[in-house]
Design a protein around this motif. Sequence first.
Motif, mmCIF file in Angstrom:
data_model
loop_
_atom_site.group_PDB
_atom_site.id
_atom_site.type_symbol
_atom_site.label_atom_id
_atom_site.label_comp_id
_atom_site.label_asym_id
_atom_site.label_seq_id
_atom_site.Cartn_x
_atom_site.Cartn_y
_atom_site.Cartn_z
ATOM 1 N N ASP A 138 0.808 -1.361 -0.195
ATOM 2 C CA ASP A 138 0.058 0.046 -0.193
ATOM 3 C C ASP A 138 0.845 1.246 -0.053
ATOM 4 O O ASP A 138 1.774 1.507 1.032
ATOM 5 N N THR A 139 0.722 1.858 -1.037
ATOM 6 C CA THR A 139 1.822 3.203 -1.303
ATOM 7 C C THR A 139 1.321 4.242 -0.243
ATOM 8 O O THR A 139 2.369 5.283 -0.051
ATOM 9 N N SER A 140 0.223 4.262 0.384
ATOM 10 C CA SER A 140 -0.136 5.378 1.228
ATOM 11 C C SER A 140 0.308 5.282 2.685
ATOM 12 O O SER A 140 0.258 6.193 3.351
ATOM 13 N N ILE A 171 9.885 3.404 0.953
ATOM 14 C CA ILE A 171 9.675 4.261 -0.314
ATOM 15 C C ILE A 171 10.786 3.911 -1.180
ATOM 16 O O ILE A 171 10.666 3.722 -2.514
ATOM 17 N N SER A 216 6.905 15.255 -3.245
ATOM 18 C CA SER A 216 5.510 14.853 -3.748
ATOM 19 C C SER A 216 5.413 14.488 -5.161
ATOM 20 O O SER A 216 4.671 13.583 -5.650
ATOM 21 N N VAL A 232 6.224 10.724 -4.671
ATOM 22 C CA VAL A 232 5.194 9.896 -3.950
ATOM 23 C C VAL A 232 3.928 9.646 -5.058
ATOM 24 O O VAL A 232 3.369 8.909 -5.577
ATOM 25 N N GLU A 233 3.901 10.792 -5.936
ATOM 26 C CA GLU A 233 2.640 10.968 -6.833
ATOM 27 C C GLU A 233 3.045 9.889 -8.015
ATOM 28 O O GLU A 233 2.184 9.031 -8.480
ATOM 29 N N THR A 259 2.840 6.290 -6.802
ATOM 30 C CA THR A 259 1.294 5.924 -6.635
ATOM 31 C C THR A 259 0.691 5.734 -8.136
ATOM 32 O O THR A 259 0.102 4.698 -8.081
ATOM 33 N N GLU A 260 0.976 6.622 -9.137
ATOM 34 C CA GLU A 260 0.482 6.364 -10.352
ATOM 35 C C GLU A 260 0.993 5.347 -11.077
ATOM 36 O O GLU A 260 0.169 4.360 -11.833
ATOM 37 N N PHE A 264 1.899 2.344 -9.563
ATOM 38 C CA PHE A 264 1.195 0.990 -8.897
ATOM 39 C C PHE A 264 -0.164 1.098 -9.195
ATOM 40 O O PHE A 264 -0.679 0.010 -9.833
ATOM 41 N N ASN A 265 -0.892 2.069 -9.537
ATOM 42 C CA ASN A 265 -2.323 2.240 -10.145
ATOM 43 C C ASN A 265 -2.458 1.570 -11.578
ATOM 44 O O ASN A 265 -3.178 0.686 -11.860
ATOM 45 N N SER A 318 -5.921 0.886 -10.780
ATOM 46 C CA SER A 318 -6.411 1.378 -9.696
ATOM 47 C C SER A 318 -6.250 0.822 -8.603
ATOM 48 O O SER A 318 -7.458 0.394 -7.917
#
Length: 128
Positions: free
Chosen positions: A41-43, A50, A85, A88-89, A92-93, A95-96, A101
């Motif tokens: 989970d990247t959050s 990271i 940022s 992280v962006e 997350t992108e 991974f999606n 998603s």
Amino acid sequence: MSNGNNDVVMIDLDRPRQLRFGHKALKQLVALTGMNIDDLDTSKLDLGEIEKFLYCGLLSDAKSNGELLRLEDMEDLLDQAPSFSHIVEKMTEAFNVSFGSFGEQVPEGNSQELAVKPAAVSGTGKKV
């Protein structure tokens, strides 16, 4: 954003690099972090995690560019990003893209969308 190809995510570090979480990267990530695939989970990551996530996601790019990327190189490499940022962006992108998603729940059962009514056909469909 990605560079036009829906499954490619570019991250700006020392140079633009392709960040990709394919099967090999995910397998290595699970081994490196001790997490199972459901726990990724990247959050909820600390800075060391990271680095590990991005290391695994960048290995394919490094290999295709004839580079040897080591986990201990990640601190210096990530320091070259325009911002935290951005890191992280892009993570997350990627991974999606990899998981379609990641974490998004797909409702069970029949779709609640309206069916499209087929166009009316005139005539018998036979040549006279």
